[in-house]
Design a protein around this motif. Structure first.
Motif, short mmCIF file in Angstrom:
data_model
loop_
_atom_site.label_atom_id
_atom_site.label_comp_id
_atom_site.label_asym_id
_atom_site.label_seq_id
_atom_site.Cartn_x
_atom_site.Cartn_y
_atom_site.Cartn_z
N LEU B 167 0.83 -1.20 0.00
CA LEU B 167 0.00 0.00 0.00
C LEU B 167 0.87 1.25 0.00
CD1 LEU B 167 -2.82 -1.12 2.50
CD2 LEU B 167 -3.00 -0.82 0.01
N ILE B 168 1.90 1.23 0.84
CA ILE B 168 2.83 2.37 0.88
C ILE B 168 3.46 2.57 -0.50
CG2 ILE B 168 5.05 3.14 1.81
CD1 ILE B 168 3.08 3.48 3.94
N ARG B 173 -0.79 6.68 2.25
CA ARG B 173 -0.11 7.10 3.48
C ARG B 173 -1.00 6.91 4.71
NH1 ARG B 173 3.26 6.10 1.03
NH2 ARG B 173 5.06 7.24 0.26
N THR B 174 -2.23 7.36 4.60
CA THR B 174 -3.15 7.22 5.74
C THR B 174 -4.10 6.08 5.44
OG1 THR B 174 -3.03 9.61 5.98
CG2 THR B 174 -4.72 8.45 7.24
N ILE B 175 -4.00 5.07 6.26
CA ILE B 175 -4.70 3.82 5.96
C ILE B 175 -5.56 3.42 7.14
CG2 ILE B 175 -4.37 1.38 5.44
CD1 ILE B 175 -1.77 2.23 4.00
N PRO B 256 -10.16 0.70 -7.00
CA PRO B 256 -9.41 1.25 -5.87
C PRO B 256 -9.10 2.74 -5.98
CG PRO B 256 -7.89 0.28 -7.42
CD PRO B 256 -9.26 0.11 -8.00
N GLU B 257 -9.58 3.42 -7.05
CA GLU B 257 -9.14 4.82 -7.22
C GLU B 257 -9.51 5.70 -6.04
OE1 GLU B 257 -10.75 3.01 -9.38
OE2 GLU B 257 -9.43 2.83 -11.14
N ASP B 258 -10.79 5.65 -5.63
CA ASP B 258 -11.20 6.50 -4.51
C ASP B 258 -10.85 5.88 -3.16
OD1 ASP B 258 -12.23 8.28 -6.35
OD2 ASP B 258 -14.16 7.26 -6.41
N LEU B 259 -10.92 4.58 -3.13
CA LEU B 259 -10.58 3.87 -1.88
C LEU B 259 -10.06 2.49 -2.25
CD1 LEU B 259 -10.79 3.92 1.31
CD2 LEU B 259 -12.93 2.63 0.98
N ALA B 260 -8.85 2.22 -1.80
CA ALA B 260 -8.31 0.87 -2.01
C ALA B 260 -8.80 -0.01 -0.88
CB ALA B 260 -6.79 0.91 -2.04
N THR B 328 -8.52 -4.63 -6.17
CA THR B 328 -9.04 -3.59 -5.28
C THR B 328 -7.95 -2.72 -4.64
OG1 THR B 328 -9.01 -5.11 -3.42
CG2 THR B 328 -11.04 -4.99 -4.71
N CYS B 329 -6.70 -2.92 -5.10
CA CYS B 329 -5.61 -2.09 -4.56
C CYS B 329 -4.86 -1.38 -5.68
CB CYS B 329 -4.63 -2.93 -3.78
SG CYS B 329 -5.16 -3.16 -2.08
#
Lengths: 329, 329
Positions: B167-168, B173-175, B256-260, B328-329
């Motif tokens: 994810l990083i 960054r904020t997960i 995943p664009e708006d939310l992964a 989804t990521c």
DNA sequence: CATACTTATGCAAGCGCTTACATGCACTGT
DNA sequence: ACAGTGCATGTAAGCGCTTGCATAAGTATG
């Protein structure tokens, strides 16, 4: 390992008295009881159920044979049987037959010498084979009526007939039945019920399938149905129905306008974002409790059985299914 | 009921010989064996496992305690344990503790006198309580390491760390960590792992929840996450993740664009029409087989145990989880 | 006060099977 | 011919518990 004899010795009573403290406390004096119990848990005594079973002539074990252990269809049944027999002081051995008739027979043979009674959920074996292996043994079948054994089944037919009436009333005439796995006994019965119900009301049933009872099967069957010229479909179960609905959504078809969808069973609670499914729900939990209760009753009987010398007539309990009307019709 | 004595008498051999025909055939002459077997199934002899168990000093029964019988998470484990112990000639008693620590202890006590060994899947009881009830008894725990007992667990932490790295690397960054049911031991551990893994790489973890591990929980949590200013979420399990994705689809947000979205476990095979989920899959089937195998080994040991006088050191098997990267990521 | 009855306990015979040990027998080698 | 060997079988002692029956008190009845 500390035995009852150890406890008896330390408590200064006979083995018989110690035994009665646990098995028939009302036969023992209060102080004696207290003393024995005190000694027992000071010593960490744990009753050996095997020895008890042998002496008593019954194991306190019941068996449940299911075609698939990890199936959302049987899950509520299993849980219900479990808690029912547990509350009657029995332990349950659950065995998965993988839907294979030979396994069922093999398992029954294996378990006969071990358990006091057996529940067969949706058995696939021939009645003769089951009768053979289970003769003179407490048995309850679920969703299968055999004349010699107690049974509990769910009346899906009534629900299906009601559903067909509903579909006809809403103007559908040519209706698909998308059947379940090949070789399923219930599948043939369901189609027959649907056909009869439709034809009696001027409709027509078309049989599709067999398909695996999976979401993907529904997805893959959608275009076939579209070409089949039907306005409604009754799917084998909710997984298949959801697959159909997903496929419909993917090509922009509307449910129920372009295709009405209904199913037997409502297994999944996914119905979010999709219209709620019209389905015939089966009270599997209730079926499980009833089956458990009937089996316990059978097992308990022999002790005081006079009138019915092993030849009492079998009970057959039929539970109604419920037609839940959702937005998909 | 026909006993071994009947068979022996009819076959003209002693009880001992008849017994050996079934238990130790290599000690008996060929013709004798044949004759006894012939008589046995002419008479319909069924060995009484209770008596055998008592004489042998072991019941051939194993127990499995799960927090939830009808859970897709435990289903593969249950099946695997089942077939593993079955292939070693044991029968399995499965009991549902309903995730309740007191039940676990109560069940263990009840089963101790009945089974030869016990598997605790994801036990919630305190280690002390378990150790107490299971002292000197063959035990295997799953997803819980207790120093005195064999265990097998799945290393979710490694998978989570890998996931955080991914994810990083993709710029998050904020997960969010959307946690599971309150009081779940694994939940706290997972969040800690996530936080550590993120902070070590310049990211930040925000904990949401607890929520029920259900689809609806995901659906209901979506707007909360949106307001939470996170670009990715790691959900407690796939049900919750699907709920999130359904909610996203409903409001037109893109994954995943708006939310992964990622999750631990991949329980459901519904992923049709929805992007495939990035998930950490746990080899529960393998865990089950291993647990079964370890328990059988423990139970079998005592016969020839010399070197390890009841104090062998416990084995701890750790199975890796797998990060499956979906769309989804 | 003797009789019948109740209550608490002990004695001992199992429950159906396994297994250590003893027995009998057919070989073998010397 | 005889001890030694090995195999097939029998004898009997359990495994830990339950329970029918007998026994010994204590209590109520006439």
């Amino acid at each position: 390992m500390v035995t009852l004899a150890d406890v008896a010795r330390q408590a200064g009573v006979s083995l018989a008295t110690a035994s009665r403290v646990f098995g028939r406390p009302e036969m023992v004096g209060a102080e004696t009881t207290a003393r024995v119990i005190e000694v027992a848990d000071r010593l960490g005594y744990i009753a050996n159920s095997t020895a008890r079973a042998l002496a008593r002539g019954s194991s306190g074990l019941l068996g449940l044979v299911v075609p698939q252990l990890s199936s959302s269809y049987f899950a509520p049944l299993i849980s219900a049987v479990q808690s029912e027999v547990e509350s009657s002081g029995f332990e349950l051995i659950i065995v998965d037959s993988h839907g294979c008739p030979e396994s069922e027979v093999e398992i029954a043979g294996r378990l006969r010498g071990r358990v006091d009674g057996l529940i067969f959920a949706s058995p696939r074996s021939s009645g003769a084979a089951l009768a053979e292996v289970a003769r003179g043994f407490p048995i309850v079948t679920v969703n299968r009526e055999l004349s010699d054994f107690d049974s509990v089944s769910v009346d899906v037919a009534a629900g299906l007939t009601e559903l067909c009436g509903l579909l006809i009333a809403r103007g559908h005439r040519t209706i698909a039945y998308l059947g379940g796995p090949a070789g399923s006994l219930s599948d043939d019965g369901r189609f027959l019920t649907v056909r009869t119900a439709l034809e009696d009301n001027g409709g027509e049933a078309r049989r599709f399938g067999p398909v695996e009872p999976k979401v993907s099967a529904g997805t893959e069957s959608f275009s076939m149905l579209q070409r089949g010229g039907v306005s409604a479909v009754i799917a084998y179960n909710a997984l298949v129905a959801h697959g159909l609905m997903l496929a419909a959504a993917a090509v922009g078809a509307k449910v129920p306008e372009d295709l009405a969808v209904a199913a037997v069973d409502d297994l999944i609670d996914i119905g979010l974002g999709l219209p709620s499914l019209t389905a015939i729900t089966q009270p599997m939990g209730e079926a499980g409790s009833s089956a458990g209760r009937m089996l316990v009753a059978q097992v308990a009987r022999p002790r005081g059985a006079d009138s019915d010398a092993g030849t009492r007539t079998a009970q057959h309990l039929v539970l109604p299914s419920t037609l839940v009307i959702g937005e998909t019709c």
